[in-house]
Design a protein around this motif. Sequence first.
Motif, PDB file in Angstrom:
ATOM      1  N   GLY A   1      41.331 -81.850  67.144  1.00  0.00           N
ATOM      2  CA  GLY A   1      41.455 -82.899  66.451  1.00  0.00           C
ATOM      3  C   GLY A   1      41.290 -82.762  64.719  1.00  0.00           C
ATOM      4  N   GLU A   2      41.250 -84.327  64.425  1.00  0.00           N
ATOM      5  CA  GLU A   2      40.910 -84.813  62.479  1.00  0.00           C
ATOM      6  C   GLU A   2      40.121 -85.942  62.778  1.00  0.00           C
ATOM      7  N   VAL A   3      39.682 -85.489  61.781  1.00  0.00           N
ATOM      8  CA  VAL A   3      38.569 -86.325  61.722  1.00  0.00           C
ATOM      9  C   VAL A   3      39.079 -86.716  60.096  1.00  0.00           C
ATOM     10  N   VAL A   4      38.917 -88.388  59.753  1.00  0.00           N
ATOM     11  CA  VAL A   4      39.296 -89.211  59.012  1.00  0.00           C
ATOM     12  C   VAL A   4      39.102 -89.578  58.347  1.00  0.00           C
ATOM     13  N   LEU A   5      38.075 -89.949  56.999  1.00  0.00           N
ATOM     14  CA  LEU A   5      36.713 -91.309  56.674  1.00  0.00           C
ATOM     15  C   LEU A   5      37.879 -92.331  55.971  1.00  0.00           C
ATOM     16  N   VAL A   6      37.656 -93.868  56.708  1.00  0.00           N
ATOM     17  CA  VAL A   6      39.123 -94.895  56.067  1.00  0.00           C
ATOM     18  C   VAL A   6      37.369 -95.351  55.255  1.00  0.00           C
ATOM     19  N   SER A   7      37.988 -95.676  53.781  1.00  0.00           N
ATOM     20  CA  SER A   7      36.891 -96.627  53.284  1.00  0.00           C
ATOM     21  C   SER A   7      37.642 -97.749  52.314  1.00  0.00           C
ATOM     22  N   MET A   8      36.578 -98.475  51.991  1.00  0.00           N
ATOM     23  CA  MET A   8      37.257 -99.621  51.063  1.00  0.00           C
ATOM     24  C   MET A   8      35.786 -99.526  49.859  1.00  0.00           C
ATOM     25  N   GLY A   9      36.180 -99.825  48.587  1.00  0.00           N
ATOM     26  CA  GLY A   9      34.998 -99.787  47.842  1.00  0.00           C
ATOM     27  C   GLY A   9      35.768 -99.567  46.200  1.00  0.00           C
ATOM     28  N   PRO A  10      35.472 -99.515  44.607  1.00  0.00           N
ATOM     29  CA  PRO A  10      35.378 -98.719  43.836  1.00  0.00           C
ATOM     30  C   PRO A  10      36.528 -97.571  43.710  1.00  0.00           C
ATOM     31  N   ALA A  11      37.152 -97.585  43.162  1.00  0.00           N
ATOM     32  CA  ALA A  11      37.397 -95.568  42.737  1.00  0.00           C
ATOM     33  C   ALA A  11      36.029 -94.965  42.901  1.00  0.00           C
ATOM     34  N   GLY A  12      35.207 -95.097  42.269  1.00  0.00           N
ATOM     35  CA  GLY A  12      34.109 -93.691  42.206  1.00  0.00           C
ATOM     36  C   GLY A  12      33.596 -93.506  43.034  1.00  0.00           C
ATOM     37  N   ALA A  13      33.850 -94.810  44.623  1.00  0.00           N
ATOM     38  CA  ALA A  13      33.394 -94.848  45.289  1.00  0.00           C
ATOM     39  C   ALA A  13      33.848 -93.430  46.438  1.00  0.00           C
ATOM     40  N   ILE A  14      34.868 -92.538  45.826  1.00  0.00           N
ATOM     41  CA  ILE A  14      35.451 -91.436  46.309  1.00  0.00           C
ATOM     42  C   ILE A  14      34.312 -90.328  46.490  1.00  0.00           C
ATOM     43  N   ASP A  15      32.934 -90.297  45.450  1.00  0.00           N
ATOM     44  CA  ASP A  15      32.598 -89.564  45.235  1.00  0.00           C
ATOM     45  C   ASP A  15      31.035 -89.268  46.550  1.00  0.00           C
ATOM     46  N   SER A  16      30.844 -90.537  46.918  1.00  0.00           N
ATOM     47  CA  SER A  16      30.235 -91.249  48.134  1.00  0.00           C
ATOM     48  C   SER A  16      30.995 -90.054  49.480  1.00  0.00           C
ATOM     49  N   LEU A  17      32.644 -90.828  48.929  1.00  0.00           N
ATOM     50  CA  LEU A  17      32.876 -89.838  50.483  1.00  0.00           C
ATOM     51  C   LEU A  17      32.886 -88.272  50.745  1.00  0.00           C
ATOM     52  N   ARG A  18      32.859 -87.913  48.924  1.00  0.00           N
ATOM     53  CA  ARG A  18      32.713 -86.690  49.435  1.00  0.00           C
ATOM     54  C   ARG A  18      31.357 -85.977  50.551  1.00  0.00           C
ATOM     55  N   LYS A  19      30.482 -86.793  50.322  1.00  0.00           N
ATOM     56  CA  LYS A  19      29.119 -86.086  51.128  1.00  0.00           C
ATOM     57  C   LYS A  19      29.517 -86.041  52.708  1.00  0.00           C
ATOM     58  N   ALA A  20      30.490 -87.160  52.895  1.00  0.00           N
ATOM     59  CA  ALA A  20      31.056 -87.047  54.698  1.00  0.00           C
ATOM     60  C   ALA A  20      32.229 -85.538  54.738  1.00  0.00           C
ATOM     61  N   LEU A  21      32.664 -85.507  53.970  1.00  0.00           N
ATOM     62  CA  LEU A  21      33.648 -84.572  53.595  1.00  0.00           C
ATOM     63  C   LEU A  21      32.827 -83.198  53.804  1.00  0.00           C
ATOM     64  N   ALA A  22      32.295 -82.747  53.529  1.00  0.00           N
ATOM     65  CA  ALA A  22      30.966 -81.814  52.884  1.00  0.00           C
ATOM     66  C   ALA A  22      30.483 -81.900  54.370  1.00  0.00           C
ATOM     67  N   MET A  23      29.943 -82.629  55.250  1.00  0.00           N
ATOM     68  CA  MET A  23      29.708 -82.864  56.059  1.00  0.00           C
ATOM     69  C   MET A  23      30.306 -81.885  57.295  1.00  0.00           C
ATOM     70  N   GLY A  24      31.911 -82.606  56.944  1.00  0.00           N
ATOM     71  CA  GLY A  24      32.844 -81.471  58.135  1.00  0.00           C
ATOM     72  C   GLY A  24      34.113 -82.841  58.408  1.00  0.00           C
ATOM     73  N   ALA A  25      34.586 -83.540  57.374  1.00  0.00           N
ATOM     74  CA  ALA A  25      35.527 -84.279  58.140  1.00  0.00           C
ATOM     75  C   ALA A  25      36.571 -83.632  57.692  1.00  0.00           C
ATOM     76  N   ASP A  26      37.816 -84.244  58.249  1.00  0.00           N
ATOM     77  CA  ASP A  26      39.253 -83.170  57.094  1.00  0.00           C
ATOM     78  C   ASP A  26      39.987 -84.238  56.256  1.00  0.00           C
ATOM     79  N   ARG A  27      39.506 -85.215  55.604  1.00  0.00           N
ATOM     80  CA  ARG A  27      39.939 -86.157  54.524  1.00  0.00           C
ATOM     81  C   ARG A  27      39.770 -87.368  54.381  1.00  0.00           C
ATOM     82  N   ALA A  28      39.595 -87.976  53.220  1.00  0.00           N
ATOM     83  CA  ALA A  28      39.239 -89.187  53.704  1.00  0.00           C
ATOM     84  C   ALA A  28      40.792 -90.013  52.278  1.00  0.00           C
ATOM     85  N   VAL A  29      40.560 -92.051  53.221  1.00  0.00           N
ATOM     86  CA  VAL A  29      41.008 -92.594  52.862  1.00  0.00           C
ATOM     87  C   VAL A  29      40.810 -93.231  51.985  1.00  0.00           C
TER      88      VAL A  29
END
Lengths: 259, 320
Positions: free
Chosen positions: A55-83
């Motif tokens: 399966g696949e775990v994809v993060l979906v978020s809305m926010g300022p461009a810099g928010a990608i840094d915070s999403l990285r924590k969830a990628l580090a936990m094991g999520a596969d990709r971020a939008v």
Amino acid sequence: VKIAVCVKEVPDSAVNKRIDQNTKRLDRSGEGALNHFDTQAVEEALKIKEAGGEGEVVLVSMGPAGAIDSLRKALAMGADRAVLITDDAAAGSDLVATSRALAAALEREGADLVLFGQQGNDSDGAVLWAAVSDRLRRPVISQVAELTVADGKVRGKRQTEFGYDVIEAPLPAVIAVSDAINEPRYPSLKGIMSAKSKPQESLSASDLGVDAGALGEEGSGTTVVALGDPPPRGDARKIEDDGNAAGQIVEFLAEKKLL
Amino acid sequence: LTTAVFLEHHEGELQKGSLGVLGKAASLGDDVAGIVLGSGVKDLASQAGRFGAKKLFVADAPELEAPLPQPRVDAIAQLVGEKGIDTVLFAASVLASDVAAGLAARIDAGLNWDLVDIVEQDGALVGKRPALEDTVYVDVGWTTGVRLALFRPGTFDPAESGGEAEVEELSPAFEDFSTQATMIEQAHEESEGPSIEDADVIVAGGRGLGGPENFSLVEELAKALGGAVAATRAVVDAGWYPYATQVGQTGKTVSPKLYVACGISGAIQHKVGMQGSGTVIAINKDPNAPIFEFSDLGVIGDLHEVVPKLTELVKQRKGG
């Protein structure tokens, strides 16, 4: 199963949150962090993926461009990709506008399961899933403290004001987990190292086919009229027990005519 | 008649929180309607009338039997469209919050939540919303034709006005996706003894007690003060104390004159259930516990020392 987890960057808990007097919005200029409640939704998604073996775990978020840094924590936990939906026109979006953008991004992903955390710890909002599920025209179960996915169905046990409910729905479905559901894992060193190289996509309103006027303050149904101070809480006192705290409490109760 | 209040019910009773919002809405001036959705609920009309509804919209359908939000969104969306209702108010609960937000998306109506008051200001409705751990009070408004609001639990007390509500029955049509979620099981614990929702004094225990055996400290103090015992979700989940005593977002909402919190950190989940209390005293050994931020008297100390002494002193004082 393909699982989309809706996550959000919030001001870091170490930063004193404040509302900007001009924009009347939460000041998001300081250090950001992944909303803690969302890490529990990420944890649950990873567990489901691990149990199914694929399966696949994809993060979906809305926010300022810099928010990608915070999403990285969830990628580090094991999520596969971020939008990340990021667009100047989206700043100041309320529930009605935010749910439009998220639903558009989720339609594009077509996940079997959409997960939300219990609340945003900035706005104390705890309703977004119900708005998003309505736009997606999918069943929703909220406050889920135990989640099972099997045979094309999802089953959630939850606590309400009156006791426990067990609710079932066919996939695709939207689930909001409660903060009693799990203890989120810490990212491993390997996870942290690999997070940066995982796919991270930024989408604008037009990428999603959403009219910019349907987002931000223009697309919102609510507005902030004014900011004020809370009513005074009286003379709050704090004492340290030096062996006589019990006596001081009794005096306090007597003073307040509560004895 | 353009304002309607969603009236939540459980086991044949309209819920106190909804009736409080109904009373508040009626106090704003115009006649107010109630909305009751369920199965076998027609008898609730007289209760709604007594608490201020001039009209009651009732939908009675098997799809509305379980307390699930989506069929309720269908019903209210149709009601709003057909009857020209421009304001729908809700007392926040697990069910009502999901109904309100689903409805906001369905009809693209602004939803303000966590309100503690609503006033008319220069002809417009303005909601009062505490934010950022209640350090700021935000005045919020609506820009859409239909306005939706969720009020904090326990914000308003119901007011009996003794009227009668005219009943109008609705026959909503349901969307396919709205009836896909189904209730498999509902387990409701019955409470024993006096309800904590009606108590004037509550002594509550949290994880700081250290173990279920130490709940006797809390019980003794409650007895001395003539109050009821409450617990946090953490200790209920751990099996230390029964669910019926749980105060918080997913438990009971209480507003006693005095609330004594023993070994409770003060997580948001707990706070929302007790922030309507008159005077709050907190005893906790962690000086940084969030509970101190909304306590009138904060005591930094070991509850195992302080609470038994306090019980003794209260007994002496009441005895003498």
